[in-house]
Motif scaffolding. Sequence first.
Motif, mmCIF file in Angstrom:
data_model
loop_
_atom_site.group_PDB
_atom_site.id
_atom_site.type_symbol
_atom_site.label_atom_id
_atom_site.label_comp_id
_atom_site.label_asym_id
_atom_site.label_seq_id
_atom_site.Cartn_x
_atom_site.Cartn_y
_atom_site.Cartn_z
ATOM 1 N N GLN A 45 42.718 19.270 -26.598
ATOM 2 C CA GLN A 45 42.560 20.575 -25.963
ATOM 3 C C GLN A 45 41.107 21.038 -25.921
ATOM 4 O O GLN A 45 40.766 21.902 -25.121
ATOM 5 N N LYS A 46 40.289 20.505 -26.800
ATOM 6 C CA LYS A 46 38.869 20.863 -26.851
ATOM 7 C C LYS A 46 38.034 19.592 -26.930
ATOM 8 O O LYS A 46 38.476 18.578 -27.460
ATOM 9 N N VAL A 47 36.814 19.691 -26.402
ATOM 10 C CA VAL A 47 35.839 18.611 -26.522
ATOM 11 C C VAL A 47 34.790 19.093 -27.515
ATOM 12 O O VAL A 47 34.237 20.183 -27.351
ATOM 13 N N PRO A 48 34.509 18.298 -28.541
ATOM 14 C CA PRO A 48 33.548 18.749 -29.546
ATOM 15 C C PRO A 48 32.121 18.813 -28.993
ATOM 16 O O PRO A 48 31.783 18.145 -28.027
ATOM 17 N N SER A 49 31.319 19.620 -29.665
ATOM 18 C CA SER A 49 29.899 19.687 -29.332
ATOM 19 C C SER A 49 29.251 18.326 -29.609
ATOM 20 O O SER A 49 29.815 17.498 -30.344
ATOM 21 N N ASP A 50 28.084 18.118 -29.044
ATOM 22 C CA ASP A 50 27.364 16.866 -29.300
ATOM 23 C C ASP A 50 27.115 16.683 -30.795
ATOM 24 O O ASP A 50 27.260 15.582 -31.330
ATOM 25 N N HIS A 51 26.747 17.771 -31.456
ATOM 26 C CA HIS A 51 26.481 17.700 -32.892
ATOM 27 C C HIS A 51 27.733 17.248 -33.655
ATOM 28 O O HIS A 51 27.653 16.391 -34.548
ATOM 29 N N TYR A 73 30.949 10.201 -39.986
ATOM 30 C CA TYR A 73 31.996 10.271 -41.002
ATOM 31 C C TYR A 73 32.948 9.075 -40.912
ATOM 32 O O TYR A 73 33.323 8.485 -41.935
ATOM 33 N N TYR A 74 33.343 8.728 -39.699
ATOM 34 C CA TYR A 74 34.294 7.622 -39.515
ATOM 35 C C TYR A 74 33.594 6.260 -39.416
ATOM 36 O O TYR A 74 34.248 5.238 -39.229
ATOM 37 N N ASP A 75 32.267 6.276 -39.508
ATOM 38 C CA ASP A 75 31.462 5.050 -39.456
ATOM 39 C C ASP A 75 31.739 4.243 -38.182
ATOM 40 O O ASP A 75 32.038 3.057 -38.225
ATOM 41 N N ILE A 76 31.680 4.966 -37.055
ATOM 42 C CA ILE A 76 31.818 4.305 -35.756
ATOM 43 C C ILE A 76 30.577 4.608 -34.931
ATOM 44 O O ILE A 76 29.844 5.566 -35.206
ATOM 45 N N ASP A 77 30.328 3.810 -33.939
ATOM 46 C CA ASP A 77 29.164 3.966 -33.084
ATOM 47 C C ASP A 77 29.240 5.290 -32.328
ATOM 48 O O ASP A 77 30.236 5.561 -31.647
ATOM 49 N N GLU A 78 28.202 6.109 -32.458
ATOM 50 C CA GLU A 78 28.247 7.422 -31.813
ATOM 51 C C GLU A 78 28.259 7.299 -30.289
ATOM 52 O O GLU A 78 28.888 8.118 -29.618
ATOM 53 N N ASP A 79 27.602 6.279 -29.734
ATOM 54 C CA ASP A 79 27.643 6.091 -28.275
ATOM 55 C C ASP A 79 29.068 5.840 -27.805
ATOM 56 O O ASP A 79 29.484 6.322 -26.752
ATOM 57 N N PHE A 80 29.827 5.073 -28.599
ATOM 58 C CA PHE A 80 31.233 4.809 -28.292
ATOM 59 C C PHE A 80 32.020 6.118 -28.249
ATOM 60 O O PHE A 80 32.770 6.377 -27.314
ATOM 61 N N LEU A 81 31.811 6.968 -29.266
ATOM 62 C CA LEU A 81 32.558 8.219 -29.328
ATOM 63 C C LEU A 81 32.130 9.185 -28.222
ATOM 64 O O LEU A 81 32.972 9.844 -27.618
ATOM 65 N N PHE A 82 30.834 9.243 -27.930
ATOM 66 C CA PHE A 82 30.379 10.061 -26.802
ATOM 67 C C PHE A 82 31.080 9.609 -25.526
ATOM 68 O O PHE A 82 31.581 10.423 -24.746
ATOM 69 N N ALA A 83 31.119 8.292 -25.297
ATOM 70 C CA ALA A 83 31.745 7.754 -24.085
ATOM 71 C C ALA A 83 33.238 8.068 -24.051
ATOM 72 O O ALA A 83 33.779 8.391 -22.989
ATOM 73 N N PHE A 125 34.657 10.642 -25.101
ATOM 74 C CA PHE A 125 34.806 12.031 -24.678
ATOM 75 C C PHE A 125 34.226 12.271 -23.285
ATOM 76 O O PHE A 125 34.217 13.402 -22.801
ATOM 77 N N GLY A 126 33.743 11.206 -22.626
ATOM 78 C CA GLY A 126 33.178 11.365 -21.287
ATOM 79 C C GLY A 126 31.828 12.060 -21.298
ATOM 80 O O GLY A 126 31.453 12.710 -20.326
ATOM 81 N N LYS A 127 31.107 11.917 -22.410
ATOM 82 C CA LYS A 127 29.807 12.567 -22.563
ATOM 83 C C LYS A 127 28.693 11.521 -22.573
ATOM 84 O O LYS A 127 28.921 10.383 -22.969
ATOM 85 N N VAL A 128 27.525 11.944 -22.172
ATOM 86 C CA VAL A 128 26.348 11.082 -22.232
ATOM 87 C C VAL A 128 25.673 11.316 -23.577
ATOM 88 O O VAL A 128 25.389 12.467 -23.934
ATOM 89 N N PRO A 129 25.425 10.240 -24.336
ATOM 90 C CA PRO A 129 24.775 10.412 -25.639
ATOM 91 C C PRO A 129 23.424 11.111 -25.502
ATOM 92 O O PRO A 129 22.726 10.965 -24.502
ATOM 93 N N MET A 130 23.063 11.850 -26.544
ATOM 94 C CA MET A 130 21.820 12.609 -26.521
ATOM 95 C C MET A 130 20.611 11.700 -26.309
ATOM 96 O O MET A 130 19.684 12.064 -25.587
#
Length: 137
Positions: free
Chosen positions: A57-63, A71-81, A83-88
């Motif tokens: 229902q919500k998309v988290p902030s970039d932060h 926290y989950y020890d996963i690639d942040e670029d993967f998680l940004f993608a 969520f359909g977001k472009v990594p910072m």
Amino acid sequence: MNMEENRQERIEELSRNMETGDLLKEMRKEKGITLAELGKEIGGVSVTYLSEIERGQKVPSDHLVRQLADYYDIDEDFLFAKFGKVPMAARRVFEDNPLLLKTLADIGRSDGIPEDMKQDLYDYLHNLYKHIANRKN
């Protein structure tokens, strides 16, 4: 973009967010923690907000995306993608190199280049980067 395309895009966005939320919920459960515990671990994020993210229902902030990836020890670029977001980091590159952004956007919008050739261009850029990066090391 017409109303049907807008509607379809929104459905895809919601579906992507739900899928990503399910992934986050699964990772949280694998760690055996509650939403309240997760919220405390990553800096006082509310249970309600985390629940809304996990339900798509919500998309988290970039932060927060970065905090969750850490926290989950996963690639942040993967998680940004996810969520359909472009990594910072990529946004900074585009800001510093507007021609690169224009080139990639032009490739993506081009009706004269078949999709498989577009992918070939993206693969070529990636391979060129890898070649240059490996040469410097």
